[in-house]
Design an enzyme around this catalytic site. Structure first.
Site, short mmCIF file in Angstrom:
data_model
loop_
_atom_site.label_atom_id
_atom_site.label_comp_id
_atom_site.label_asym_id
_atom_site.label_seq_id
_atom_site.Cartn_x
_atom_site.Cartn_y
_atom_site.Cartn_z
CE LYS A 26 7.67 2.19 5.65
NZ LYS A 26 7.35 3.44 5.77
CG ASP A 41 -8.57 5.22 -7.11
OD1 ASP A 41 -8.34 4.38 -6.36
OD2 ASP A 41 -7.86 6.47 -7.52
#
EC number: 7.6.2.1
Length: 1230
Positions: free
Chosen positions: A609, A429
């Protein structure tokens, strides 16, 4: 009564007491009974349970589960049967059970004790280990089950143990206490019915979370009031989803919807709240945390699977040896050998009239006789070695200890130690793994204008990519607080009022201060307040708002208080309260978060957002110039490696809001598909948004990541980055990490092309999918063809593949997977962008199964769990995204850079040691068994034993057991520092150089050679030998002599195989040989009426009275080991392994235990701590004045200078040294 029957009985009971028709609901749940499984990964059936609060009698007919938990594998009745079943699942143990049974039959040439004793010892050790581990689990369960909790009984609080709690009980939990079950939150001592909880035991997150009780239940806080509460809860059945809950509370004919905000989960703890009152909903094993308590998928190492093949090869060798003996027996048996007494009445095994029966029975006889060829103690020895390697070496390695977070490495399983030494592909990751997950507000774009200066690490990587240098312009500014690394005077201290778009700036800052779920803690002052956020990004945005003059300082369930500066005029500060009407929460599908708030003047505004892709889809058709400018800025920020979010708002009319809110409340009250309905309702109002701008947050690389990746690449390990970030961000991260450089040929397969955008604009999903698949197919074919050309070139460049998630989805199609795999395997680095957690697991599985390569998955978040579990080895980073990845992993480390030590040092050493242990076990058992096999040829294939039964029993268990364990623990070819200095050594593990069939064949060859030396040398030389009484040596004299030579030789052979020899090697090898002599002295010195082998009596004393014994004991091991000595010499001189070359290069280096290495271990200490540690390691001098060990500062600087450590001079040090010189000049007088 089963769980479903309880549900039915509950349903029928409710139907009788209420007049609501639920026929369709019941039939729906019954129809799915066959496919739904209670309590693990599958979701629950779409039915509910009804709970009567504060009424045990009403809940009694349903018979809900109790609150007592048990995590043990066994109980007093199941331990033996279940434990033995677990042990006999191993083929070797099952084989020895069969041999033990055979040894009790008349056809067995050996006493049953020969096989029963070793098997019993192995089973005993394994069962004791299982019992000890289960006892620890039982002890933990008892502590938890007997924890006290306050329960409402007879209008007062009574303290009872957790295990006596029942569904429907009203409980009181005090501050810092843990919730004993899953509770419905009723009331709190905090105003507005809120409480703060910590979920560290659940997901590792230490930030506080807010929970809010329904306003209708706020009054039930005292015992008197709580005793009046008689509510009915209808909620979902127990399931393992931690973050969802649907239900309704019916109080006095009023139905109130329940959400996860009213659920307090078992295992969480209460913080910043005096006490709360709650009703028990789920108990014991039906709580959500217990239903998530699933074991990590069982993984077996590749070497262990190859070991199974070796055991099968030994089975094959055993069968061939027995077959040869059986055929020989059938041919040899004949009445012409009159001295054998093979008359008509002889038993079947020796009856010449039926040679076939003779051969079959001899076959079984020889199976028991040669059973030692399979090493019964191998598995136990390997388990012990791996366990100690994990707990003592990996867990306690200071090089993998992170001092800032006080986090050591943790081996959560010991099954995969050697797998760490063979990893060829790492799937990593990005956020929190390669980067720190410490977010800092870095830049922003407001109304089409970029604000913020500074160069990111990724931009430096991009500059390297372009071959340019970037000069960092340092501005004179004050120290920034953690989470805020923004530097632009145009927005600071109210200067934004002078910008050309001050209204946009104001809306931008308000959005940051209002649109979040952050909890403030501490004093309500900008300097002392701390924020508890669900993610580091969110905390960074709120900190940014504070620094811009919009200070969020207080939150209640319905209000947010913000201290706004410079809004009306410069220097003016005012506290503004915004009423929070609705929060539309963020999730991975929505990729956005919205808050609907009411201004003090009554205006309604929605702030939103989220990711640019979802925000842009919901913007109003206006201000296209700002949209285009902001999109350009988003691309710039992405290219700089920054994490971006778009901010937007919308003014709402009261009528629009009221009509929408009705739908929202209806969706929130739904018992079925609540999340889906809430998302659909959110879509209705999250549209026609006005874009304000975007934020850019920097997530810096972890320390040592580039050098770690470079080292791993030199070791032959290929690293793939699987991230959800944009392609530009991922590419620049790859440059900064040294994964990609300008010398590489880059293959980029992206869905962000003009052709694909044109097709997507037509809004035809079928045509879009067909077009993208065809495009991906063409790109893969073109890249693969180009890659083949580079591979065939004499000095072609390294290659890298970059592919995004949309293209990857089609590339993983079965028709294209082969091409993707071929291209990927030819690349040194692969970067997959915008990938989902499922795609991470699919890519990992593709390489694991398709390429048959050993893979390692490393990540730090819940989205990495599937990848970690799909790989051969899963590594969890104990970072800031909780502990989900760690709980699913095989090993846990605190920083990515520790992979160097974990793989190149511990993994490599473990692989070498386990290979040596397995091949040595194979060698020593084959050598021992073959001497018995050669003896069979001299006994007419009758199955006569060569060795005493106890010799055979104790050979593996005592006389050769300990030395091989010492090798498995302490042998190392090169030191840890050299393993990291020469990472290319790791490639021997990737190639599996030390456990090939060729290696096994060499050991087998020398086993055959040595067995021939042992047998024929001893038997031939003893033909003319005589003891002190003039008698020739008998069978037991010869076999004892041979066995003595075997014990001495195989132990010395292990010493020859060691790369490093410690005192433990000498002690174990010397102790094993000594144990044999002590045993034979005692065993041959006593005789009982029950002794089957009375011929062994006094044998060793007779042998040791002859010169022949000592001469044989000297010559036979020398001759037997001569072949190994010559082979090792030739191999080391002419065909050396890589590690042997390194050994020769550094043969004169000092040992790794020198003080310099110890200083390296302490390199994470501060300067003062390092100096103190270095001085503590200095040699001590005996004082000529006092006679005590001189440890005062007087000699510090002198010894420090000798050792290369700086220690300042002291005045008394100079004086003492002067006095020492004057003493040395004084002539001695006798």
């Amino acid at each position: 009564m089963s769980g479903w029957e309880r549900v039915r009985s509950s349903r029928s009971r409710i139907a009788g007491s209420r007049t609501i028709s639920r026929t369709s609901f019941g039939s729906e749940s019954r129809s799915s009974l066959q496919t739904v499984r209670l309590g693990r990964v599958q979701p629950q059936a779409p039915c509910y349970r009804t709970i009567y609060c504060n009424d045990r009698e009403a809940n009694l007919p349903v018979k809900f589960k109790g609150n007592s938990i048990s995590t043990t594998k066994y109980n007093i009745f199941t331990f033996l049967p279940k434990g033995l079943f677990e042990q006999f699942r191993r083929v070797a143990n099952l084989y020895f059970l069969m041999i033990s049974v055979l040894s009790t039959t008349p056809i067995s040439p050996v006493h049953p004790i020969t096989n029963v004793v070793p098997l019993s010892l192995v089973l005993f050790v394994s069962l004791v280990k299982e019992a000890f581990e289960d006892w620890k689990r039982l002890h933990n369960d008892r502590v938890i089950n007997h924890s006290p909790i306050d329960v409402l009984q007879d209008q007062r609080w009574e303290t009872i143990p957790w295990k006596k709690l029942q569904v429907g009980d009203i409980v009181r939990v005090k501050q810092d206490g843990f919730f004993p079950a899953d509770l419905l939150f009723l009331a709190s001592t905090n105003p507005d019915g809120v409480c703060y909880i910590e979920t560290a035991n659940l997901d590792g997150e230490t930030n506080l979370k807010i929970r809010k009780a329904l306003e209708r239940t706020w009054d039930y806080l005292t015992a008197d009031k709580a005793s009046e509460f008689k509510g009915e809860v209808q909620c979902e059945q127990p399931n393992n989803s931690l973050y969802t809950f649907t239900g309704n509370l019916m109080v006095e004919k009023q139905t109130l919807p329940l959400t996860p905000n009213q659920l307090l989960l078992r295992g969480c703890s209460l913080r910043n709240t005096e006490y709360i009152v709650g009703a028990v909903i789920f108990t014991g094993h039906e709580t959500k945390v217990m239903m998530n308590a699933m074991n990590v998928p069982s993984k077996r190492s590749t070497l262990e699977r190859k070991l199974d093949k070796l055991i099968l090869a030994l089975f094959g060798a055993l069968f061939c040896m027995c077959l040869i003996g059986a055929i020989g027996s059938g041919l040899f048996i004949n009445r012409k050998y009159y001295y054998l007494g093979l008359g008509e009445s002889v038993e079947d095994q020796f009856n010449p009239s039926n040679r076939f029966v003779v051969a079959i029975l001899t076959m079984f006889t020889l199976i028991t006789l040669y059973s030692t060829i399979i090493p019964i103690s191998l598995y136990v020895s390997i388990e012990m070695i791996k366990f100690i390697q994990s707990t003592q070496f990996i867990n306690k390695d200071l090089h993998m200890y992170h001092i800032e977070t006080d986090t050591p490495a943790l081996a959560r399983t010991s099954n995969l130690n050697e797998e760490l030494g063979q990893v060829e592909y790492i799937f990593s990751d990005k956020t929190g793994t390669l980067t720190r997950n410490l977010m800092e507000f870095f830049k922003c774009s407001i109304g089409g204008e970029v604000y913020g200066a500074g160069i990111t690490e990724i931009e430096r990587g991009g500059a390297q990519r372009n071959g340019t240098k970037v000069e960092v312009q340092k501005t004179v500014s004050e120290e920034h607080e953690k989470g805020f690394n923004f530097d632009d005077a145009r927005l600071m201290r109210g200067a934004w009022r002078n910008e050309r778009n001050p209204d946009s700036c104001k809306e931008f800052f308000r959005c940051l201060a209002i649109c979040h779920t952050v909890l403030p803690e501490g004093d309500e002052s900008p300097e002392k307040i701390t924020y508890q956020a669900a993610s580091p990004d969110e905390a960074a945005l709120v900190i940014a708002a504070k620094n811009f003059g919009f200070f969020f300082y207080r939150r209640t369930p319905t209000m947010i208080m913000v201290r706004e500066s410079h809004v009306e005029k410069m220097g003016n500060i005012q506290d503004v309260s915004y009423e929070i009407l609705n929060v539309l929460e963020f999730n991975s599908v929505r990729k956005r978060q919205s808050v609907i708030c009411r201004y003090p003047d009554g205006r309604l505004v929605l702030y939103c957002k989220g990711a640019d892709s979802v925000i842009y889809e919901r913007l109003a058709n206006e201000n296209n110039q700002i949209k285009n400018l902001t999109r350009e800025h988003l691309e710039q920020f992405g290219a700089a490696g920054l994490r971006t979010l778009c901010l937007a708002y919308r003014h709402l009319s009261n009528d629009l809001y009221e009509s929408w809110n009705e739908k929202f409340i209806q969706a929130k009250s739904s018992l079925r598909d609540r999340e889906k309905k809430l998302d659909e309702v959110a879509e209705l109002i999250e549209k026609e948004l006005i874009l304000i701008g975007c934020t850019a947050i920097e997530d810096k690389l972890q320390d040592g990541v580039p050098s770690c990746i470079e080292t791993l690449s030199k070791a032959g390990i290929k690293i793939w980055v699987l991230t959800g970030d944009k392609m530009e961000t991922a590419i620049n991260i790859a440059y900064a990490c040294s994964l990609i450089n300008n010398d590489m040929k880059q293959f980029i397969i992206s869905s962000e092309t003009d052709a694909i955008r044109e097709v997507e604009d037509k809004n035809d999903p079928v045509e879009t999918a067909r077009f993208i698949k065809e495009t991906v197919k063409q790109e893969l074919g073109k890249c693969l063809e180009e890659a083949q050309q580079y591979l065939h070139a004499v000095s072609g460049p390294k290659m890298a593949l970059i592919i995004d998630g949309k293209c990857l989805m089609f590339a993983l199609d079965p028709t294209l997977r082969g091409s993707l795999l071929n291209l990927s395997l030819n690349c040194s680095s692969v970067v997959c962008c915008r990938v989902s957690p499922l795609q991470k697991a699919q890519v990992t599985s593709m390489v694991r199964k398709g390429a048959n390569k050993i893979t390692l998955g490393i990540g730090d978040g819940a989205n990495d769990v599937s990848m970690i579990q799909a790989a051969h080895v899963g590594i969890g980073i104990s970072g800031l995204e909780g502990m989900q990845a760690v709980m699913a992993s095989d090993f846990a480390i605190a920083q990515f850079r520790y992979l160097t030590d974990l793989l190149l040092v511990h993994g490599r050493w473990s692989y070498l040691r386990i290979c040596k242990v397995v091949t040595y076990f194979f060698y020593k058992n084959l050598t021992f068994t073959l001497t018995q096999f050669w003896f069979t040829f001299h006994t007419g294939f009758s199955g006569q034993r060569f060795y005493d039964d106890w010799f055979q029993s104790l050979y593996n268990v005592i006389f050769t057991a300990l030395p091989v364990i010492m090798v498995g623990l302490f042998d190392k070819d090169v030191s840890a520092s050299l393993s990291k200095k020469y990472p290319e050594l790791y490639k021997e593990g990737i190639r599996n150089s030390f456990f090939k069939w060729r290696i096994v064949g060499v050991w087998a060859f020398f086993a055959v050679y040595q067995s021939l030396v042992f047998y024929h040398f001893v038997t031939t030389s003893s033909c003319n030998g005589h003891n002190s009484s003039g008698k020739i040596f008998g069978l037991w004299d010869v076999s004892t002599m041979t066995f003595t030579c075997i014990v001495v030789t195989v132990n010395l052979r292990l010493l020859m195989a060691c790369n490093s020899i410690t005192r433990w090697h000498y002690m174990s090898i010397g102790g094993s040989i000594l144990a044999w002599f002590i045993f034979i002295f005692i065993y041959s010195g006593i005789m009982t009426p029950y002794d089957r082998h009375e011929n062994v009596f006094f044998v060793i004393y007779v042998l040791m009275s002859t010169f022949y014994f000592f001469l044989t004991l000297l010559l036979v091991p020398v001759v037997a080991l001569l072949g190994d000595f010559l082979y090792q010499g030739v191999q080391r001189w002419f065909f050396p392994y890589d590690y042997q070359i390194i050994q020769e290069m550094h043969r004169d280096d000092p040992e790794d235990t020198s003080r310099e290495v110890l200083l390296e271990v302490g390199s994470h200490l501060t300067a003062d701590e390092e100096r103190s540690y270095a001085i503590s390691q200095l040699p001590r001098e005996t004082s000529k004045h006092t006679g005590f060990a001189f440890d005062s500062p007087g000699y510090e600087s002198f010894f420090a200078s000798q050792q290369g450590v700086y220690a300042p001079q002291k005045p008394w040090d100079v004086a003492r040294r002067a006095s020492m010189r004057s003493q040395s000049r004084t002539p001695r007088t006798n």
